[in-house]
Write a protein that holds these residues in place. Structure first.
Motif, PDB file in Angstrom:
ATOM      1  N   ASP A  21      23.061  18.148  30.183  1.00 20.31           N
ATOM      2  CA  ASP A  21      23.008  19.248  31.156  1.00 20.31           C
ATOM      3  C   ASP A  21      22.071  20.348  30.680  1.00 20.31           C
ATOM      4  OD1 ASP A  21      24.659  18.032  32.916  1.00 20.31           O
ATOM      5  OD2 ASP A  21      26.448  19.229  32.444  1.00 20.31           O
ATOM      6  N   VAL A  22      22.066  20.585  29.355  1.00 18.10           N
ATOM      7  CA  VAL A  22      21.179  21.615  28.815  1.00 18.10           C
ATOM      8  C   VAL A  22      19.729  21.222  29.081  1.00 18.10           C
ATOM      9  CG1 VAL A  22      20.384  22.741  26.692  1.00 18.10           C
ATOM     10  CG2 VAL A  22      22.830  22.375  27.083  1.00 18.10           C
ATOM     11  N   GLU A  23      19.411  19.957  28.836  1.00 14.57           N
ATOM     12  CA  GLU A  23      18.048  19.489  29.075  1.00 14.57           C
ATOM     13  C   GLU A  23      17.682  19.610  30.558  1.00 14.57           C
ATOM     14  OE1 GLU A  23      17.175  15.716  27.303  1.00 14.57           O
ATOM     15  OE2 GLU A  23      15.215  15.597  28.298  1.00 14.57           O
ATOM     16  N   LEU A  24      18.604  19.172  31.433  1.00 15.16           N
ATOM     17  CA  LEU A  24      18.348  19.275  32.880  1.00 15.16           C
ATOM     18  C   LEU A  24      18.164  20.726  33.310  1.00 15.16           C
ATOM     19  CD1 LEU A  24      20.887  16.742  34.464  1.00 15.16           C
ATOM     20  CD2 LEU A  24      18.393  16.542  34.375  1.00 15.16           C
ATOM     21  N   ALA A  25      18.966  21.612  32.725  1.00 16.84           N
ATOM     22  CA  ALA A  25      18.906  23.029  33.109  1.00 16.84           C
ATOM     23  C   ALA A  25      17.580  23.650  32.672  1.00 16.84           C
ATOM     24  CB  ALA A  25      20.092  23.789  32.518  1.00 16.84           C
TER      25      ALA A  25
ATOM     26  N   PHE B  13      23.503  26.111  39.513  1.00 17.90           N
ATOM     27  CA  PHE B  13      24.810  25.800  40.093  1.00 17.90           C
ATOM     28  C   PHE B  13      24.664  24.655  41.102  1.00 17.90           C
ATOM     29  CE2 PHE B  13      27.448  26.857  43.909  1.00 17.90           C
ATOM     30  CZ  PHE B  13      28.676  26.456  43.415  1.00 17.90           C
ATOM     31  N   LEU B  14      23.680  24.747  41.982  1.00 17.79           N
ATOM     32  CA  LEU B  14      23.505  23.743  43.039  1.00 17.79           C
ATOM     33  C   LEU B  14      22.936  22.426  42.516  1.00 17.79           C
ATOM     34  CD1 LEU B  14      21.985  26.047  45.833  1.00 17.79           C
ATOM     35  CD2 LEU B  14      24.304  25.073  45.783  1.00 17.79           C
ATOM     36  N   ASP B  15      21.943  22.489  41.639  1.00 14.82           N
ATOM     37  CA  ASP B  15      21.207  21.281  41.247  1.00 14.82           C
ATOM     38  C   ASP B  15      21.744  20.617  39.985  1.00 14.82           C
ATOM     39  OD1 ASP B  15      19.659  21.966  43.354  1.00 14.82           O
ATOM     40  OD2 ASP B  15      17.867  22.497  42.204  1.00 14.82           O
ATOM     41  N   VAL B  16      22.202  21.412  39.019  1.00 15.90           N
ATOM     42  CA  VAL B  16      22.642  20.829  37.739  1.00 15.90           C
ATOM     43  C   VAL B  16      24.172  20.740  37.690  1.00 15.90           C
ATOM     44  CG1 VAL B  16      22.431  21.013  35.207  1.00 15.90           C
ATOM     45  CG2 VAL B  16      20.544  21.776  36.668  1.00 15.90           C
ATOM     46  N   GLY B  17      24.839  21.539  38.530  1.00 12.04           N
ATOM     47  CA  GLY B  17      26.296  21.462  38.576  1.00 12.04           C
ATOM     48  C   GLY B  17      27.004  22.326  37.553  1.00 12.04           C
ATOM     49  N   LEU B  18      26.271  23.277  36.937  1.00 11.61           N
ATOM     50  CA  LEU B  18      26.969  24.242  36.080  1.00 11.61           C
ATOM     51  C   LEU B  18      27.800  25.140  36.998  1.00 11.61           C
ATOM     52  CD1 LEU B  18      24.189  25.432  33.575  1.00 11.61           C
ATOM     53  CD2 LEU B  18      25.518  23.315  33.588  1.00 11.61           C
ATOM     54  N   ASN B  19      28.968  25.637  36.503  1.00 14.27           N
ATOM     55  CA  ASN B  19      29.694  26.574  37.354  1.00 14.27           C
ATOM     56  C   ASN B  19      28.954  27.912  37.344  1.00 14.27           C
ATOM     57  OD1 ASN B  19      30.750  28.364  35.320  1.00 14.27           O
ATOM     58  ND2 ASN B  19      32.374  26.890  34.880  1.00 14.27           N
ATOM     59  N   LYS B  20      29.349  28.819  38.230  1.00 14.19           N
ATOM     60  CA  LYS B  20      28.535  30.034  38.417  1.00 14.19           C
ATOM     61  C   LYS B  20      28.440  30.880  37.147  1.00 14.19           C
ATOM     62  CE  LYS B  20      28.349  30.093  43.279  1.00 14.19           C
ATOM     63  NZ  LYS B  20      27.884  30.823  44.446  1.00 14.19           N
ATOM     64  N   ARG B  21      29.540  30.945  36.400  1.00 14.35           N
ATOM     65  CA  ARG B  21      29.509  31.743  35.161  1.00 14.35           C
ATOM     66  C   ARG B  21      28.612  31.081  34.126  1.00 14.35           C
ATOM     67  NH1 ARG B  21      32.055  31.235  30.735  1.00 14.35           N
ATOM     68  NH2 ARG B  21      33.424  29.658  31.632  1.00 14.35           N
ATOM     69  N   GLU B  22      28.760  29.756  33.974  1.00 14.35           N
ATOM     70  CA  GLU B  22      27.904  29.009  33.036  1.00 14.35           C
ATOM     71  C   GLU B  22      26.428  29.164  33.389  1.00 14.35           C
ATOM     72  OE1 GLU B  22      30.787  25.153  31.993  1.00 14.35           O
ATOM     73  OE2 GLU B  22      29.419  25.063  33.707  1.00 14.35           O
ATOM     74  N   ALA B  23      26.143  29.091  34.693  1.00 17.13           N
ATOM     75  CA  ALA B  23      24.755  29.151  35.145  1.00 17.13           C
ATOM     76  C   ALA B  23      24.134  30.507  34.813  1.00 17.13           C
ATOM     77  CB  ALA B  23      24.684  28.884  36.645  1.00 17.13           C
ATOM     78  N   LYS B  24      24.911  31.568  35.049  1.00 16.57           N
ATOM     79  CA  LYS B  24      24.406  32.918  34.779  1.00 16.57           C
ATOM     80  C   LYS B  24      24.182  33.091  33.284  1.00 16.57           C
ATOM     81  CE  LYS B  24      25.638  37.733  35.764  1.00 16.57           C
ATOM     82  NZ  LYS B  24      25.706  38.193  34.373  1.00 16.57           N
ATOM     83  N   GLU B  25      25.151  32.619  32.473  1.00 12.23           N
ATOM     84  CA  GLU B  25      25.021  32.715  31.014  1.00 12.23           C
ATOM     85  C   GLU B  25      23.840  31.899  30.515  1.00 12.23           C
ATOM     86  OE1 GLU B  25      29.732  33.233  29.767  1.00 12.23           O
ATOM     87  OE2 GLU B  25      28.601  31.508  28.980  1.00 12.23           O
ATOM     88  N   PHE B  26      23.627  30.749  31.147  1.00 16.35           N
ATOM     89  CA  PHE B  26      22.550  29.871  30.689  1.00 16.35           C
ATOM     90  C   PHE B  26      21.186  30.520  30.902  1.00 16.35           C
ATOM     91  CE2 PHE B  26      19.476  26.529  30.569  1.00 16.35           C
ATOM     92  CZ  PHE B  26      19.927  25.730  29.536  1.00 16.35           C
ATOM     93  N   VAL B  27      21.011  31.131  32.066  1.00 10.16           N
ATOM     94  CA  VAL B  27      19.722  31.784  32.353  1.00 10.16           C
ATOM     95  C   VAL B  27      19.467  32.904  31.343  1.00 10.16           C
ATOM     96  CG1 VAL B  27      18.402  33.102  34.060  1.00 10.16           C
ATOM     97  CG2 VAL B  27      19.777  31.148  34.789  1.00 10.16           C
ATOM     98  N   ASP B  28      20.514  33.690  31.052  1.00 15.98           N
ATOM     99  CA  ASP B  28      20.371  34.751  30.035  1.00 15.98           C
ATOM    100  C   ASP B  28      20.029  34.155  28.672  1.00 15.98           C
ATOM    101  OD1 ASP B  28      20.808  37.000  31.603  1.00 15.98           O
ATOM    102  OD2 ASP B  28      22.991  36.875  31.406  1.00 15.98           O
ATOM    103  N   ALA B  29      20.735  33.076  28.304  1.00 17.06           N
ATOM    104  CA  ALA B  29      20.519  32.463  26.985  1.00 17.06           C
ATOM    105  C   ALA B  29      19.110  31.877  26.877  1.00 17.06           C
ATOM    106  CB  ALA B  29      21.574  31.379  26.727  1.00 17.06           C
ATOM    107  N   PHE B  30      18.615  31.334  27.980  1.00 22.88           N
ATOM    108  CA  PHE B  30      17.265  30.759  27.995  1.00 22.88           C
ATOM    109  C   PHE B  30      16.233  31.829  27.623  1.00 22.88           C
ATOM    110  CE2 PHE B  30      13.310  30.029  30.387  1.00 22.88           C
ATOM    111  CZ  PHE B  30      12.986  28.726  30.032  1.00 22.88           C
ATOM    112  N   PHE B  31      16.250  32.954  28.343  1.00 19.61           N
ATOM    113  CA  PHE B  31      15.248  33.990  28.058  1.00 19.61           C
ATOM    114  C   PHE B  31      15.496  34.647  26.704  1.00 19.61           C
ATOM    115  CE2 PHE B  31      14.818  33.557  32.687  1.00 19.61           C
ATOM    116  CZ  PHE B  31      13.464  33.254  32.718  1.00 19.61           C
ATOM    117  N   GLU B  32      16.790  34.751  26.321  1.00 18.31           N
ATOM    118  CA  GLU B  32      17.086  35.339  25.016  1.00 18.31           C
ATOM    119  C   GLU B  32      16.577  34.437  23.886  1.00 18.31           C
ATOM    120  OE1 GLU B  32      17.711  38.180  24.018  1.00 18.31           O
ATOM    121  OE2 GLU B  32      18.298  37.799  21.946  1.00 18.31           O
ATOM    122  N   SER B  33      16.685  33.123  24.047  1.00 18.11           N
ATOM    123  CA  SER B  33      16.208  32.203  23.006  1.00 18.11           C
ATOM    124  C   SER B  33      14.696  32.307  22.832  1.00 18.11           C
ATOM    125  CB  SER B  33      16.579  30.755  23.347  1.00 18.11           C
ATOM    126  OG  SER B  33      17.978  30.624  23.397  1.00 18.11           O
TER     127      SER B  33
END
Lengths: 103, 100
Positions: A21-25, B13-33
């Motif tokens: 999922d991380v890769e897809l995301a 949320f729509l395409d990868v199926g992360l829940n809304k909280r996970e999706a928001k955290e992931f976007v933040d973590a992406f730019f933070e990384s």
């Protein structure tokens, strides 16, 4: 840091997510950003920066092999402007600059 | 319309199926990384999209645009973005809206 190292870093950070999922995301985010710019839209990420298009007007170029003049059409190129937090964190860092190996 | 973190999270949320909280955290973590790596002095290479490079700029003369007063711009480390081939090709095809 390469894309695969970014995926590893995010997997370590988001342990509750499956590695796949991380890769897809990551791929989804990069595709979303590419798509937005390809449609002429801006990308605005507070604290990171903004991406927009700059227009390069048409110009006369030359075929480097034959020296013939060729008309080059105008085109758009992506442009990134770093945000305040990114600028400050990078400028405040004294870590040596290292380039990444290719994947 | 500009692409924002909220819209990116919605797509995760729509395409990868992360829940809304996970999706928001992931976007933040992406730019933070990415910021983290650049702060550590590491170039970031996202193949197909582009490279975030680090450059050192020497001090140079500058001017306060309001007052015209000369003030040196101090030496600094900056991030530059070099678009990748795939991004360049897809953007070049954009014909423009005439409102840029």
């Amino acid at each position: 840091m390469t894309k695969s190292e970014l995926i590893e870093a995010l997997s370590a950070r988001q342990q509750h997510l499956a590695a796949n999922d991380v890769e897809l995301a990551v791929k989804s985010l990069l595709e979303q950003m590419t798509h937005a710019l390809a449609e002429g839209d801006r990308i605005e990420i507070r604290g990171f920066g903004s991406f927009s298009l700059h227009f390069r007007p048409p110009r006369m170029g030359r075929n480097p092999k034959t020296g013939d003049a060729v008309a080059l059409p105008g085109k758009h190129v992506p442009h990134f402007k770093p945000g305040k937090e990114l600028r400050e964190r990078v400028n405040g860092s004294t870590a040596p600059i290292v380039e990444s190996e290719d994947e | 319309m500009a692409l924002t973190k909220a819209e990116m999270a919605e797509r995760l949320f729509l395409d990868v199926g992360l829940n809304k909280r996970e999706a928001k955290e992931f976007v933040d973590a992406f730019f933070e990384s990415v910021r983290d790596a650049l702060e550590r002095g590491e170039q970031v290479k996202l193949s197909g999209f582009g490279n975030f490079d680090l450059r050192f700029k020497n001090q140079r003369p500058g001017r306060n645009p309001k007052t015209g007063e000369e003030i040196p711009i101090s030496a600094r480390r900056v991030v530059t973005f070099r678009p990748g081939q795939k991004l360049k090709v897809r953007v070049e095809a954009y014909a423009g809206s005439g409102e840029q």
